[in-house]
Design a protein around this motif. Sequence first.
Motif, PDB file in Angstrom:
ATOM      1  N   GLY A  28       0.810  -1.202   0.000  1.00 47.45           N
ATOM      2  CA  GLY A  28       0.000   0.000   0.000  1.00 47.45           C
ATOM      3  C   GLY A  28       0.840   1.247   0.000  1.00 47.45           C
ATOM      4  O   GLY A  28       2.049   1.197  -0.251  1.00 47.45           O
ATOM      5  N   LEU A  29       0.188   2.360   0.287  1.00 49.58           N
ATOM      6  CA  LEU A  29       0.840   3.669   0.326  1.00 49.58           C
ATOM      7  C   LEU A  29       1.050   4.068   1.790  1.00 49.58           C
ATOM      8  O   LEU A  29       0.112   4.002   2.596  1.00 49.58           O
TER       9      LEU A  29
ATOM     10  N   SER B 290       5.173   2.108   8.766  1.00 49.41           N
ATOM     11  CA  SER B 290       5.388   0.664   8.752  1.00 49.41           C
ATOM     12  C   SER B 290       4.327  -0.040   7.916  1.00 49.41           C
ATOM     13  O   SER B 290       3.203   0.454   7.774  1.00 49.41           O
ATOM     14  N   LEU B 291       4.709  -1.169   7.386  1.00 52.26           N
ATOM     15  CA  LEU B 291       3.792  -2.084   6.711  1.00 52.26           C
ATOM     16  C   LEU B 291       4.219  -3.512   7.028  1.00 52.26           C
ATOM     17  O   LEU B 291       5.407  -3.773   7.261  1.00 52.26           O
TER      18      LEU B 291
ATOM     19  N   THR C  37      10.279   2.086  -2.075  1.00 48.19           N
ATOM     20  CA  THR C  37       9.176   1.954  -3.020  1.00 48.19           C
ATOM     21  C   THR C  37       9.523   0.940  -4.106  1.00 48.19           C
ATOM     22  O   THR C  37      10.555   1.061  -4.771  1.00 48.19           O
ATOM     23  N   ALA C  38       8.667  -0.065  -4.270  1.00 50.78           N
ATOM     24  CA  ALA C  38       8.918  -1.134  -5.235  1.00 50.78           C
ATOM     25  C   ALA C  38       7.746  -2.106  -5.202  1.00 50.78           C
ATOM     26  O   ALA C  38       6.884  -2.028  -4.326  1.00 50.78           O
ATOM     27  N   VAL C  39       7.760  -3.017  -6.152  1.00 52.13           N
ATOM     28  CA  VAL C  39       6.889  -4.190  -6.073  1.00 52.13           C
ATOM     29  C   VAL C  39       7.660  -5.263  -5.307  1.00 52.13           C
ATOM     30  O   VAL C  39       8.814  -5.564  -5.650  1.00 52.13           O
ATOM     31  N   TYR C  40       7.033  -5.803  -4.287  1.00 50.18           N
ATOM     32  CA  TYR C  40       7.670  -6.796  -3.433  1.00 50.18           C
ATOM     33  C   TYR C  40       7.134  -8.183  -3.784  1.00 50.18           C
ATOM     34  O   TYR C  40       5.912  -8.384  -3.888  1.00 50.18           O
TER      35      TYR C  40
ATOM     36  N   GLN D 264       2.470  -4.024  -4.415  1.00 53.23           N
ATOM     37  CA  GLN D 264       3.101  -2.713  -4.544  1.00 53.23           C
ATOM     38  C   GLN D 264       3.237  -2.041  -3.180  1.00 53.23           C
ATOM     39  O   GLN D 264       2.270  -1.969  -2.409  1.00 53.23           O
ATOM     40  N   VAL D 265       4.417  -1.530  -2.915  1.00 54.00           N
ATOM     41  CA  VAL D 265       4.672  -0.712  -1.733  1.00 54.00           C
ATOM     42  C   VAL D 265       5.152   0.651  -2.210  1.00 54.00           C
ATOM     43  O   VAL D 265       6.117   0.741  -2.966  1.00 54.00           O
TER      44      VAL D 265
END
Length: 124
Positions: free
Chosen positions: A10-11, A17-18, A91-94, A119-120
């Motif tokens: 997410g954004l 944190s995520l 920021t990237a696709v994880y 996506q992060v």
Amino acid sequence: QVQLVESGGGLVQAGGSLRLSCAASARTFSSYAMGWFRQAPGKEREFVAAFNSNSISTLYADSVKGRFTISRDNAKNTVYLQMNSLKPEDTAVYYCAAKTRAGSGYFSTQYAYWGQGTQVTVSS
């Protein structure tokens, strides 16, 4: 065959944190060593964190060491990536990945199975 499904992206603002989750369909999930990679726009996929083949030892990229933590719950067939103190450069696709081959888990070529990515995005 193993199917992996990531979630939790997410954004988030810088410093936030995520927690990413990766659910696996494998009947013998505990036999797989798991890893996380990421790919930013215009860049190659890079290593983030992984369990070694013994699924006890962990390995982290220098850029995330001390901020990210990989963990797993074999009862839930799930691996997690807790990400703290996030930075815009995170920021990237994880992607999560699974392997049975021996080795450190650092190289993407060691992994046979990949999720679709989540996506992060970290805003400054």
